[in-house]
Scaffold this active site. Structure first.
Site, PDB file in Angstrom:
ATOM      1  N   ASP A  63      -2.460  62.302  53.509  1.00  0.00           N
ATOM      2  CA  ASP A  63      -2.732  61.120  54.308  1.00  0.00           C
ATOM      3  C   ASP A  63      -1.815  60.008  53.804  1.00  0.00           C
ATOM      4  O   ASP A  63      -1.314  60.057  52.674  1.00  0.00           O
ATOM      5  CB  ASP A  63      -4.198  60.717  54.152  1.00  0.00           C
ATOM      6  CG  ASP A  63      -4.548  59.487  54.963  1.00  0.00           C
ATOM      7  OD1 ASP A  63      -4.292  59.485  56.182  1.00  0.00           O
ATOM      8  OD2 ASP A  63      -5.056  58.512  54.372  1.00  0.00           O
TER       9      ASP A  63
ATOM     10  N   ASP B 160      -2.068  56.009  54.756  1.00  0.00           N
ATOM     11  CA  ASP B 160      -2.712  54.738  54.435  1.00  0.00           C
ATOM     12  C   ASP B 160      -3.772  54.942  53.352  1.00  0.00           C
ATOM     13  O   ASP B 160      -4.726  55.701  53.543  1.00  0.00           O
ATOM     14  CB  ASP B 160      -3.373  54.137  55.685  1.00  0.00           C
ATOM     15  CG  ASP B 160      -2.360  53.737  56.736  1.00  0.00           C
ATOM     16  OD1 ASP B 160      -1.390  53.061  56.378  1.00  0.00           O
ATOM     17  OD2 ASP B 160      -2.543  54.095  57.915  1.00  0.00           O
TER      18      ASP B 160
END
Length: 356
Positions: free
Chosen positions: A26, A28
Site C-alpha cells: 500500500d 498512503d
C-alpha cells in the site's frame, strides 16, 4: 502453551524477505504520507530490491495515474517502475470495459487518474450524465458539490454505479482526512442506494491483478489499514504484514475481527528484514495468558495485565502477545469492552517504541 489457530500471529521461518518474492505495498501511510516518505521506507525498499525482491504498489487512491505515482516514488528514492503501480481506478476501468463497448461514455466523478484509466481501456469520460451509460466514482480532493449532485442524479436515474473504493479516510500530514468512502456515502444517501460494484481493496480483484502482473509465487501484502489492506490479503489468500505508520494504531489492532487480522506486525518497513515470532496462548481460568518469546500477558474480565515485559528494544513482543490474548478472548465469546481496549492500548503503547 499452544498456538491459537484462529487468533494467532504466525511465526515466519526466516525474515519476511526470505519468505516472499514479491511485496505488494500500500502507498498512503506505508511508503509515503502526502509529499513525504514514511521514515525508513526508501532504504528498506532499496534493500528489498537489492535482495532480489520485486515491488508492486497497490493503492485504492485513484486520484493520480500510475505514471505520476511511480514518478513521485522515484523522487522519494523508492525504486519503482510505472508498470509496478496498480490502482483501483484501473480495476474499475477494466470492469467497465468488460461490460460496455469501446467508446462508451462514462460519467466521471473523480480526477486525472480515473480519466487516464478509462481512456486506456477505450472508454470515453464525460461530465454529461444525459449521455453516460454508467457512473464511476473515485477519490479526488477537488470534488465539488456540483460533481456529487450530477452523480446523484445519474444514480437515481438508474445508471450502473461503480466505486473505485470505500476507504473512509486518507492519511495526510495533518492526520486522517475524508476519503472516497465518505464521498460515495454522500451520493448513496442522496440517491437512496449504494454502488453496484466496488473494485478496490478489500476486494480481491486488485490483489489478483498485481500478483499476475508481477508473476508472484509468494506475495506479501504490506499495509496500514485493517479494513482494506489486511482484510484484502485474507480475501486473496495472501500473507499480510501490518505496519504502524498510518491509520491503524494499537487500539484498532486489538479490536480487529478475525477477517482482518494480520499475519505479522511491525513498526515500519524495516520489519521486512526481521524474523517474526509467533504467539502461544493458554487458558487461565476465565483469562487467557499469551506469550511471545519473553513477553507474557494475561487478559481477563479485569482487562490486560503485563506478567513479564522483556520485549526487546522495540516492545513489539508485548504488543503481539496482548493482541493475540484479546483476539483469543473475543473468539471464545468473551470480548474485551471498549473501555478495557483503550486502557490496554494505553498500557502497551508505553512499552512499544520504534527502534531509532
Amino acid at each position: 502453551m499452544s498456538t491459537t489457530a484462529g487468533a494467532s500471529l504466525r511465526p515466519s521461518t526466516g525474515t519476511l524477505l526470505d519468505e516472499h518474492d514479491v511485496l505488494l505495498l500500500d502507498l498512503d501511510g506505508v511508503v509515503y504520507i502526502g509529499p513525504d516518505a514514511v521514515p525508513h521506507a526508501p532504504s528498506a525498499l532499496q534493500a528489498a530490491v537489492a535482495a532480489g525482491r520485486r515491488l508492486g504498489f497497490i493503492t485504492n487512491n485513484a486520484s493520480r495515474p500510475p505514471e505520476q505515482v511511480a514518478e513521485h516514488l522515484r523522487e522519494l528514492d523508492v525504486p519503482a517502475r510505472d508498470e509496478d503501480v496498480v490502482n483501483s481506478a484501473q480495476a474499475a476501468a477494466d470492469h467497465l470495459a468488460s461490460r460496455f463497448p469501446s467508446g462508451s461514455p462514462v460519467l466521471l466523478v473523480g480526477t486525472t487518474g480515473l480519466r487516464v484509466a478509462l481512456e486506456a481501456v477505450g472508454l470515453r469520460p464525460t461530465d454529461d450524465r444525459r449521455e453516460a451509460v454508467a457512473v464511476v466514482q473515485g477519490f479526488s480532493p477537488d470534488l465539488a458539490w456540483r460533481d456529487l449532485a450530477e452523480a446523484t442524479h445519474a444514480v437515481r436515474a438508474g445508471l450502473p454505479w461503480i466505486a473505485t473504493n470505500l476507504d473512509a479516510t486518507v492519511p495526510t500530514p495533518g492526520g486522517p482526512a475524508p476519503g472516497n468512502g465518505l464521498l460515495v456515502d454522500l451520493v448513496a444517501r442522496a440517491a437512496g442506494r449504494g454502488p453496484d460494484v466496488v473494485c478496490g481493496k478489500p476486494e480481491r480483484a486488485l490483489f489478483d491483478a498485481a500478483v499476475q502482473r508481477l508473476a508472484a509465487r509468494s506475495a506479501l501484502v504490506v499495509g496500514d489499514r485493517l479494513d482494506t489492506d489486511l482484510q484484502g490479503a485474507r480475501t486473496a489468500g495472501l500473507t499480510g504484514l501490518l505496519v504502524l505508520t498510518g491509520v491503524t494504531g494499537v487500539r484498532e489492532l486489538f479490536a480487529a475481527g478475525a477477517h482482518e487480522r494480520p499475519d505479522h506486525v511491525g513498526h515500519d518497513l524495516r520489519s521486512l528484514a526481521d524474523e517474526h515470532p509467533g504467539v502461544e496462548t493458554a487458558p487461565d481460568g476465565v483469562s487467557v495468558v499469551a506469550r511471545c518469546r519473553r513477553a507474557q500477558v494475561r487478559v481477563g474480565d479485569g482487562g490486560l495485565e503485563l506478567l513479564t515485559a522483556e520485549a526487546g528494544q522495540d516492545g513489539l513482543d508485548v504488543l503481539r502477545a496482548a493482541a493475540v490474548a484479546v483476539w483469543s478472548r473475543a473468539d471464545n465469546g468473551r470480548s474485551v469492552s471498549g473501555e478495557q481496549l483503550t486502557a490496554a492500548a494505553d498500557l502497551v503503547e508505553r512499552t512499544v517504541h520504534p527502534p531509532g
